[in-house]
Enzyme design. Structure first.
Site, mmCIF file in Angstrom:
data_model
loop_
_atom_site.group_PDB
_atom_site.id
_atom_site.type_symbol
_atom_site.label_atom_id
_atom_site.label_comp_id
_atom_site.label_asym_id
_atom_site.label_seq_id
_atom_site.Cartn_x
_atom_site.Cartn_y
_atom_site.Cartn_z
ATOM 1 N N CYS A 589 0.842 -1.180 0.000
ATOM 2 C CA CYS A 589 0.000 0.000 0.000
ATOM 3 C C CYS A 589 0.882 1.236 0.000
ATOM 4 C CB CYS A 589 -0.884 0.041 1.230
ATOM 5 S SG CYS A 589 -1.938 -1.372 1.326
ATOM 6 N N THR A 590 0.282 2.282 -0.403
ATOM 7 C CA THR A 590 1.009 3.526 -0.379
ATOM 8 C C THR A 590 1.012 4.023 1.051
ATOM 9 O OG1 THR A 590 0.050 3.902 -2.500
ATOM 10 C CG2 THR A 590 1.222 5.737 -1.514
#
Lengths: 720, 224
Positions: A589-590
């Site tokens: 995920c960012t």
């Protein structure tokens, strides 16, 4: 005499008096007020309404004779501007264009003409001569389009045979002595003060060599003892030397009707009273004499005229389109534009906003970066924004992605691309935004599970190719490395400017991809590097990984022209593949500091704007950190290749790097294969492992040559 | 006391004096009060012949809109008002007024008081005789080129499009953010010399000409 004209020469014996008709003059506020009245008061009520206009006798020569209506026209009790005469009117505002067209104009005119005639006969007009300047306004307000249809009528009673001019027009200064003029001005002001007015529409006058006397119309019987020759004054809005203004017409009808049988000649003073640079004068007033035909009381109402001609000189209505000043959407647009134009006035006079505003931007990714890029683009007045994203809005998104709200997450979440467009349109209706809910095929993410998935991938590729063709700048704002590969290849092939932004946890890179020279050199001019860029890039640039700079002391990375700059993949010695496969959740995920996307998104747009301001656009030589002290290449400053930011140190650097001839995305061999084989080449990339692209570009060989060597590496600190 | 600022009651006094002088000079200023409110503003209108060019300097959108607006007298075919159905007599006693190629523009100037900036603010707009407001580019093209340059480069002024605070209609406004700054030295000199001056008159003599407002020198005799 100054008034010698062709008219006078033609036939001095049979001159008929002609009048200068009113032109309607509407102030912007009038239409605003009519709109308010229509929406709030009148609604569907079509009954006639009382309105008020005014006219002025102090204009400089050359201005049209006008009846002016301003926003206060609907308030008949509102004070009339100083030194102006009021005129009362009847407003007919129809509900439909059809009613506007079909309403009986002749009957409307005759109705008012009859009222005036009756007021003359009853003597009401003598007491209140403003009745003589009644007018009609017919309107239809199309409040969807903000188009206003209107037609004025200034009713005038006609003498069938016209009015014979006995003595032609002269300026007052040719008829009156300075003393008489002074006296006239004095008694006029005196009567005004006496009556608590600042202008008198009509007055009676008699004079000797020494003095002038004036009186109101109603004092006729006591004022004139001898009616062989009388003088009447009108407040005259006309500035023409040879003609009186419209308000005289009905006064002459009144005089003829009430006293015509006793009058021999009537002398008319067209009272004009102007002040220029603090100097007041009435010398330019006009005087002439007429012989009035009789208009006996018993007779029926005389013929009347008065509908205004339109600008084409035809008897017809006028239309005015006020969407620009009334339509809230248009107002928003002009305000936004004006705000931007202000930058040009003082701060950056040479700023070419046209280039910015007309740039069509394709945003691949509508997440944290996409939202912030879109907002900054709107700030720059960019009108064309297209989103591509295949995700739905989830509960964690709205706090970081400023185009979404909690509501957008409900029921499984709206599609990001679609929701972003809706929000953009809400923020600024002038935007031309489109959204595409679609996936971008990626290397190492096979699409050949079935015929269906394969043809879907083909469709997606075609769609993306089409979108990139249709836009000027492509923003790469996705959250995986490999999803940037396909658009990088397509955009490089189509010679489109690419601005790429990617986030780490507390680092980011914003960069422009090198813009290859046009594939087919059409001009024969012998530029040094005029051969197709692909080969020139590879031949002239040494690979950063391999060799050292050949010229000692000169930096390899200074003054790199735009066509030799690298792309996002040029610094890589591995081909993009499935980066999500061997990663933990926090790596997939960012996960980045929340301010990072705003910073990087804003920088991406500002970089685009700076590139656009450079005369060479995407071919501009890359500025580096070393150029910070030099004369900037554009009015906005530097045009770097890359901005790499380190939030932990609150520091940015501006590196530049050359295109890599073994790049897995923009190298000549990749572009060449893509251009020749299209989807069949792309599907091989999607379906194969890293090694396919690495073998193709020669990276495999390179790996073998430099085994275990420290690879030149900028801190490309991607989370994914 | 903040030199450069103007108190609201002083504003009223200044306006009152300006009005008196205007009446003397017949310069056309009037006080417009808002119904049911003590607030109001000074107003002046002026009609001028002008040649406006609508090629907005950069806005493509703008020029599109303008050409649309300029063709506003044309009917599209479905809107054709049949002139046959219009039974209207032509007049034979109206003289034909020579119409030049120039257009006539109505300018409106409003002076309001800004509580937040504690200065007077100049609002203005220009419209055609049909009542269509001009875009700023069109207004500029009608202003003398010297003033165009001056306004664009003047550090004193910034123009923005705003709703008139009392009328709620779109106007252009000379932004008051620099007003105190440029008024301060003038006021300082007056204070040092123990002269009183009319803030509004001094201010208007600076900003008025920038937007084509004629402000006669005779007002300078009114500096109390």
């Amino acid at each position: 005499m100054a008034s010698g004209t062709s008219e006078a020469a033609s036939s001095a014996t049979d001159l008929k008096l002609q009048f200068a008709p009113f032109s309607s003059a509407l102030e912007a506020g009038f239409w605003h007020q009519l709109t308010q009245k229509k929406l709030n008061d009148y609604r569907l009520d079509e009954s006639p309404k009382c309105i008020k206009g005014f006219y002025y006798n102090g204009d400089p020569v050359g201005l049209p004779i006008r009846l002016t209506l301003e926003y206060s026209a609907f308030d008949v009790d509102a004070p009339t501007p100083a030194h102006c005469c009021p005129a009362l009117g009847t407003l007919y505002n129809t509900n439909t264009l059809d009613a506007f067209k079909t309403i009986d104009k002749k009957a409307l005119l005759e109705k008012v003409a009859k009222e005036i005639w009756e007021a003359i006969q009853s003597g009401a007009a003598v007491k209140d001569p403003s009745i003589l300047s009644k007018f009609i306004l017919l309107t239809f307000a199309d409040l969807k389009k903000y188009h206003f249809y209107y037609w004025f009528c200034f009713p005038a009673l006609c003498f069938p045979e016209g009015i014979k001019l006995v003595k032609e027009c002269s300026y007052l200064e040719q008829v009156f002595s300075a003393k008489q003029i002074e006296s006239l001005q004095k008694v006029y002001d005196g009567l005004c003060t006496n009556k608590g007015a600042t202008a008198l529409p009509y007055f009676l006058m008699k004079y000797t060599e020494d003095a002038v006397q004036i009186a109101l119309l109603e004092d006729w019987d006591t004022f004139f003892t001898d009616t062989k020759k009388v003088t009447v004054g009108i407040y005259d809005p006309c500035t023409l030397a040879q003609h009186p203004g419209w308000p005289l017409r009905n006064l002459l009808a009144l005089l003829a009707n009430r006293w015509g049988s006793k009058l021999d000649t009537v002398e008319v003073l067209c009272y004009r009273d102007r002040t220029l640079q603090g100097h007041r004068s009435i010398e330019h007033s006009v005087v002439f004499q007429v012989k009035l035909p009789e208009l006996p009381s018993s007779s029926v109402c005389p013929k009347s005229v008065g509908w205004e001609k339109n600008p084409k000189g035809a008897m017809g209505p006028r239309i005015v389109n006020l969407s620009e000043c009334m339509d809230p959407k248009r107002l928003a647009e002009s305000s936004v534009d004006l705000n931007l134009k202000l930058m040009r006035w003082r701060l950056v006079p040479s700023l070419d906003l046209d280039k910015v505003v007309n740039t069509k931007c394709l945003l691949l990714g509508a997440g944290t970066l996409g939202c912030n890029v879109a907002r900054t683009l709107m700030g720059w007045g960019v009108r064309h924004i297209t989103f591509v994203d295949n995700a739905k809005i989830s509960y964690s998104n709205p706090v970081r992605q400023p185009l979404y709200e909690f509501e957008d997450c409900l029921g499984g979440g709206k599609s990001k691309a679609i929701a972003a467009v809706d929000r953009l349109t809400k923020i600024f209706p002038g935007v031309v935004a489109e959204g595409y809910n679609m996936s971008i095929p990626m290397p190492g993410h096979p699409v050949n599970f079935s015929q269906a998935t394969l043809s879907q991938a083909q469709k997606d590729v075609e769609q993306l190719e089409k979108l990139i063709s249709e836009h000027d700048v492509v923003f790469l704002l996705m959250d995986t490395r490999e999803s940037r590969w396909l658009p990088t290849v397509i955009a490089a092939s189509k010679r489109k400017l690419v601005v790429n932004a990617a986030l780490g946890f507390d680092t980011f890179v914003v960069m422009r991809h090198g813009l290859k020279k046009p594939a087919v050199s059409q001009s024969g001019c012998g530029a040094v590097d005029s051969s197709p860029s692909c080969s020139s890039t590879s031949s002239s640039s040494s690979t950063p990984a391999g060799s050292a700079p050949s010229v000692p002391g000169s930096s390899l990375f200074s003054n790199i022209p735009g066509h030799k700059l690298g792309c996002y993949f040029c610094n890589d010695v591995v081909a993009p593949g499935d980066s999500t496969r061997d990663r933990t959740l926090d790596q997939q995920c960012t996960v980045s500091r929340p301010g990072l996307a705003m910073i990087a998104g804003a920088l991406a747009v500002e970089m685009m704007v700076s590139i656009l301001q450079h005369s060479e656009g995407g071919y501009a030589v890359a500025s580096s950190s070393d150029d910070r002290m030099n004369e900037p290449p554009t009015s906005l400053g530097l045009v770097p290749h890359q901005i790499r930011g380190f939030l932990s140190r609150f520091d940015n650097v501006l590196p530049a790097s050359l295109a890599f001839d073994k790049c897995t995305a923009c190298s000549p061999i990749v572009l060449d294969h893509y251009e020749r084989e299209r989807f069949s080449f792309l599907s091989k990339v999607f379906n194969s492992s890293h090694s396919f692209l690495e073998d193709l570009t020669g990276l495999t060989l390179l790996h073998q040559e430099t085994q275990a060597a420290e690879i030149w590496d900028m801190s490309d600190d991607e989370s994914i | 006391m903040n030199l450069g600022a103007l108190e609201e009651d002083t504003f009223s006094t200044c306006c009152h004096l300006l009005l008196q002088k205007s009446e003397q000079l017949r310069d056309g200023w009037s006080w417009e009060s808002v119904q049911g409110s003590p607030e109001g503003y000074l107003k002046k209108t002026a009609l001028r012949s002008a040649v406006i060019t609508s090629n907005a300097i950069w806005s493509q959108e703008g020029s599109k809109c303008n050409s649309e607006a300029h063709s506003c007298c044309q009917y599209s075919s479905d809107q054709q008002v049949s002139e046959k159905s219009v039974v209207v007599d032509e007049d034979d006693r109206g003289c034909t007024v020579p119409e030049g190629s120039s257009q006539f523009l109505q300018y409106e100037y409003h002076i309001l008081y800004s509580c937040s900036y504690r200065t007077p603010v100049l609002y203005f707009r220009a419209c055609t005789l049909e009542g269509r407001s001009l875009s700023l580019e069109e207004v500029w093209s009608s202003v003398h080129p010297d003033f165009q340059v001056r306004l664009r480069t003047s550090p004193l002024n910034t123009i923005s499009q705003q709703e008139h605070p009392l009328l709620g209609q779109p106007f252009f406004m000379l932004h008051p953010c620099r007003t105190q700054e440029f008024m301060r030295p003038v006021l300082q000199v007056a204070q040092d010399q123990h002269r009183s001056l009319n803030y509004v008159v001094v201010w208007l003599s600076v900003v008025g000409p920038l937007v084509g407002l004629d402000f006669p020198q005779e007002y300078s005799t009114l500096l109390q």
